[in-house]
Every structure is written in C-alpha cells, then in structure tokens.
Design a protein around this motif. Structure first.
Motif, PDB file in Angstrom:
ATOM      1  N   LEU A  21       0.823  -1.205   0.000  1.00 44.42           N
ATOM      2  CA  LEU A  21       0.000   0.000   0.000  1.00 44.42           C
ATOM      3  C   LEU A  21       0.858   1.257   0.000  1.00 44.42           C
ATOM      4  O   LEU A  21       0.568   2.231  -0.711  1.00 44.42           O
ATOM      5  CB  LEU A  21      -0.933  -0.010   1.213  1.00 44.42           C
ATOM      6  N   ALA A  22       1.909   1.257   0.808  1.00 46.78           N
ATOM      7  CA  ALA A  22       2.796   2.423   0.847  1.00 46.78           C
ATOM      8  C   ALA A  22       3.421   2.675  -0.520  1.00 46.78           C
ATOM      9  O   ALA A  22       3.516   3.829  -0.977  1.00 46.78           O
ATOM     10  CB  ALA A  22       3.881   2.218   1.909  1.00 46.78           C
ATOM     11  N   ASP A  23       3.843   1.624  -1.182  1.00 46.46           N
ATOM     12  CA  ASP A  23       4.434   1.764  -2.515  1.00 46.46           C
ATOM     13  C   ASP A  23       3.407   2.284  -3.514  1.00 46.46           C
ATOM     14  O   ASP A  23       3.708   3.148  -4.345  1.00 46.46           O
ATOM     15  CB  ASP A  23       4.997   0.423  -2.974  1.00 46.46           C
TER      16      ASP A  23
ATOM     17  N   ASN B 100       1.162   7.113  -6.590  1.00 50.35           N
ATOM     18  CA  ASN B 100      -0.110   7.728  -6.974  1.00 50.35           C
ATOM     19  C   ASN B 100      -1.121   6.738  -7.557  1.00 50.35           C
ATOM     20  O   ASN B 100      -1.922   7.086  -8.427  1.00 50.35           O
ATOM     21  CB  ASN B 100       0.127   8.873  -7.972  1.00 50.35           C
ATOM     22  N   VAL B 101      -1.078   5.514  -7.072  1.00 50.09           N
ATOM     23  CA  VAL B 101      -2.009   4.495  -7.577  1.00 50.09           C
ATOM     24  C   VAL B 101      -3.331   4.638  -6.825  1.00 50.09           C
ATOM     25  O   VAL B 101      -3.666   3.847  -5.937  1.00 50.09           O
ATOM     26  CB  VAL B 101      -1.411   3.083  -7.406  1.00 50.09           C
ATOM     27  N   VAL B 102      -4.066   5.682  -7.156  1.00 48.19           N
ATOM     28  CA  VAL B 102      -5.335   5.964  -6.484  1.00 48.19           C
ATOM     29  C   VAL B 102      -6.445   6.269  -7.491  1.00 48.19           C
ATOM     30  O   VAL B 102      -7.462   6.874  -7.142  1.00 48.19           O
ATOM     31  CB  VAL B 102      -5.185   7.120  -5.476  1.00 48.19           C
ATOM     32  N   GLY B 103      -6.261   5.831  -8.726  1.00 49.16           N
ATOM     33  CA  GLY B 103      -7.267   6.065  -9.752  1.00 49.16           C
ATOM     34  C   GLY B 103      -8.295   4.946  -9.784  1.00 49.16           C
ATOM     35  O   GLY B 103      -8.398   4.126  -8.870  1.00 49.16           O
ATOM     36  N   TYR B 104      -9.077   4.922 -10.859  1.00 50.10           N
ATOM     37  CA  TYR B 104     -10.052   3.858 -11.039  1.00 50.10           C
ATOM     38  C   TYR B 104      -9.352   2.507 -11.192  1.00 50.10           C
ATOM     39  O   TYR B 104      -8.223   2.443 -11.687  1.00 50.10           O
ATOM     40  CB  TYR B 104     -10.906   4.110 -12.287  1.00 50.10           C
TER      41      TYR B 104
ATOM     42  N   SER C 196     -12.118  -0.920  -5.004  1.00 50.72           N
ATOM     43  CA  SER C 196     -11.048   0.046  -4.800  1.00 50.72           C
ATOM     44  C   SER C 196      -9.742  -0.436  -5.417  1.00 50.72           C
ATOM     45  O   SER C 196      -9.369  -1.603  -5.275  1.00 50.72           O
ATOM     46  CB  SER C 196     -10.860   0.273  -3.294  1.00 50.72           C
ATOM     47  N   THR C 197      -9.043   0.482  -6.058  1.00 53.74           N
ATOM     48  CA  THR C 197      -7.726   0.145  -6.608  1.00 53.74           C
ATOM     49  C   THR C 197      -6.759  -0.256  -5.494  1.00 53.74           C
ATOM     50  O   THR C 197      -6.028  -1.246  -5.616  1.00 53.74           O
ATOM     51  CB  THR C 197      -7.157   1.340  -7.384  1.00 53.74           C
TER      52      THR C 197
END
Length: 385
Positions: free
Chosen positions: A45-47, A52-56, A269-270
């Motif tokens: 998750l930290a990586d 910025n892996v918070v998209g769709y 959720s991504t």
C-alpha cells in the motif's frame, strides 16, 4: 508477527469498532481484529500511494493480477482449482451477494441460514426477494443444516425458493461444514434446479483442530449452479479497502457476470486490489501465525468463561474469531445491553443475527490476551448484578 495495537492505535485505526464506543468501553462487537496490518500489505500500500495508484481500478475483462493471486491462494490453502478468469472483482462481500442474486438468480425467495450475518440478511430483501430463514438449532452442540427443511423451502409446493445463500464457514456460529454436509446440500439444490451463492469470506480462518474448509465450488456438480464470494478483508483485516471477489465455476457463469451493464457491479477500490494481491501472494506466513494466535485466543476464552461465567455455553469455534455465547442461564433477555451498561464492554446482541432470539451474544476475541481477560471479567461482574 502479530502485533497488538494499543488502545490509542486501535481507536485511530478502527473508527467503527473503537470510535463508536466511549473511552471506558472495550469493543468486542464488530468483526475487526485489534492487530497491526500484515507487513506485506502495508509495504504494498505504501508503494502504491507513493506512486499515486489511487485512480479507477482496471475494468478490463479477464482475471488479471487479482485473479492470478486468488487462484494461487485457493490452490495452496484449499487444494481448489480456480481459473483466474473466473475471478470477478466487486466492492465487498455483501454487495457481491446482491450482484450475484441480481445477475444470476430467479426473481423468487432466497433461503438463508439463521442466525446469519445481518447485512446479508438485509441485502436479500433489498433485491426485492423474500428471505426464507432456515433456522439452525441454538441448543445443538454442532449446528447442522436440516436438509429436509431445505428441501421444503426449495420445493415449489413449500417455500418456492430458487437460491440458497450458504455461509461457510458460518458467521456467527463458527461452523466449518464438512464435505459430506456440503454434498448433501448440493444434492438437494440440484434436485430442485436451484442456485447457491456461497459466502466464504472466513475460509482462511479455520482454527486448529477443526476440519479443513471445503469450498462449495470444489464439489463435483456445482460449477453450473453456484458462485462463491470471497475476500481477503476478514483474514487480513482490511475491510475499509473495499475489494472482494466473486468466483465463478465455469466460463458461462463468468460471462453472465461480466456481461451485466455498468453500475450493477459496484466499483471496487484500486488500493483494495493492491492489498488483496499482496495478501494472497505474500501473506501466508503472517496468516499462519494469525490462525495460531486466534486458536490460542479461542482456548483462552473457553478457560475464562469456565472460570468466571460457568453457566455460559460457548458453541465450539471451528473458524472465524467470533464466539457465539448462550447466556440465558443468567436471566437476561438482552445480555449485551446489560454488559454494556454495567460492564462497559460492547458485544453484538444475538437478536441482530436471529430476530427474536434472546440471551445470546457474539463476542470478537481477536484482541490481546489482556483485553480478552478484562472483557470476560467485566461480563461476569455485570451479569452477577
């Protein structure tokens, strides 16, 4: 490997379980564990956030990394063959049950075993279908599904149901249904041409001394009438990350699920997918340590009840970290309310899981030994008044 959160850490980490109680209350109600996140998941998750892996999420067809990860997990833990393309992501198990009912099941009543998980009980009726309760005997040492009653509820001349929602392992009773029991259920379902939606969210949490988990879809003759809804969220304590999976048994069922229009299957959720892949791929050592710890907690709870509440009856806990406890001997219809008011412990009242049932509670023992000891001591003091 299992680190107990302090009270302050738990209150910040779990705004539902810990945030909804006063500071002097020990929460033992909702199904979250008072343990720090598994390191492989925290690192993944930290990586992801750092990049910025918070998209769709990836909506493309095919199982992808999540399908591959779950297929490997199922093979290692259950000896089950799962084609990665049969794994269809969804937002959580409750929504997955609703999606499966709407996509696959006839518009007819649905059978569910009770006591049962309240959100799933409610979601059945939210689909516009009538819920038919198959009541498990609260006095039986090891609750079993009454196949004659199931046969009646699926019969057009009886209940007229066309789907069984099967919770295995069972919440809140902690049962692991054996292969023979599941084969009996399958035979009744097949005889009526009905369908099974199997909630198997607690499958990784079978405790020491219990029979192994048998996935319903691993039985011969189930692929064309069943799906399983699974998630890493209970075993790895990540419910807020919102990612579950529906597992189909064949290509035709997968294609029906993937062919439903946008918006019917709620978006997962991504970051939930990132956490799930890490759990399924790299979480085995942590999970093994967790299961051993939960077995110790279960045994400690039995010892504490025998010492402080000898008239309490705890059903044998074969899986989950949730104990179903009969407290009728202490004369309280709602012992959870009494324990909260006078013992400052929040338990889940039994009538949440079976409307009208008195004298029962569900207790979450996935906490520290010290907290668990305090929970039972406070219960005993409250029920002695």
């Amino acid at each position: 490997m299992i680190r107990d959160l302090t009270d302050a850490e738990a209150r910040r980490a779990m705004p539902c379980k810990w945030g909804q109680v006063d500071a002097d209350v020990i929460p033992a109600w909702v199904a979250e564990m008072d343990y720090a996140l598994a390191p492989p998941i925290a690192l993944a998750l930290a990586d992801a956030v750092a990049h910025n892996v918070v998209g769709y999420p990836d909506f493309s067809p095919g199982g992808g990394p999540l399908g591959e990860a779950y297929a490997g997990f199922a093979r290692r833990h259950f000896g089950q063959h799962v084609d990665p393309t049969w794994v269809v992501p969804t937002v959580d198990v409750t929504a997955g049950v609703r999606f499966a009912l709407n996509a696959l099941s006839a518009d007819a009543p649905v059978v569910m075993t009770v006591p049962g998980y309240p959100p799933v009980m409610n979601i059945i009726e939210a689909t516009g279908r009538k819920r038919l309760d198959l009541v498990l005997d609260p006095d039986a040492e090891r609750a079993e599904i009454d196949l004659d009653q199931l046969d009646h509820l699926l019969d057009p001349a009886g209940g007229g149901a066309r789907t069984l929602v099967l919770t295995n392992p069972h919440n809140p009773l902690g049962r692991v249904f054996t292969q023979a029991e599941l084969e009996g259920i399958r035979d009744v379902v097949v005889r009526h041409g009905a369908r099974v939606v199997a909630d198997e969210i607690h499958a990784p949490l079978v405790l020491p001394g219990a029979p192994a988990h048998t996935p319903y879809l691993s039985l011969d003759g189930t692929a064309d009438h069943a799906v399983a809804v699974v998630s890493a969220s209970k075993a790895f304590n990540t419910p807020g990350l919102r990612c579950a999976q529906i597992v189909a048994g064949d290509d035709a069922t997968r294609d029906r699920l993937r062919g439903v229009g946008p918006g019917v299957n709620e978006s997962w959720s991504t970051l939930g997918a990132v956490a799930s892949v890490a759990a399924y791929t790299d979480g085995d050592p942590w999970l093994a340590t967790l299961v051993a710890r939960l077995g110790e907690q279960r045994d400690l709870l039995a010892h504490l009840l025998a010492r402080h509440l000898p008239a309490a009856r705890m059903r044998p806990v074969e899986a989950t970290y949730l104990a179903w406890i009969d407290l009728r001997a202490y004369g309280e219809d709602d012992p959870a309310a009494e324990v909260l008011a006078n013992g400052r412990v929040r338990l889940a009242p039994g009538d949440m899981y079976q409307p009208g049932l008195t004298g029962h509670v569900r207790l979450n023992f996935a906490t520290s030994p010290e907290r668990l000891t305090a929970i039972v001591e406070r219960m005993a003091a409250a029920l002695a008044t």
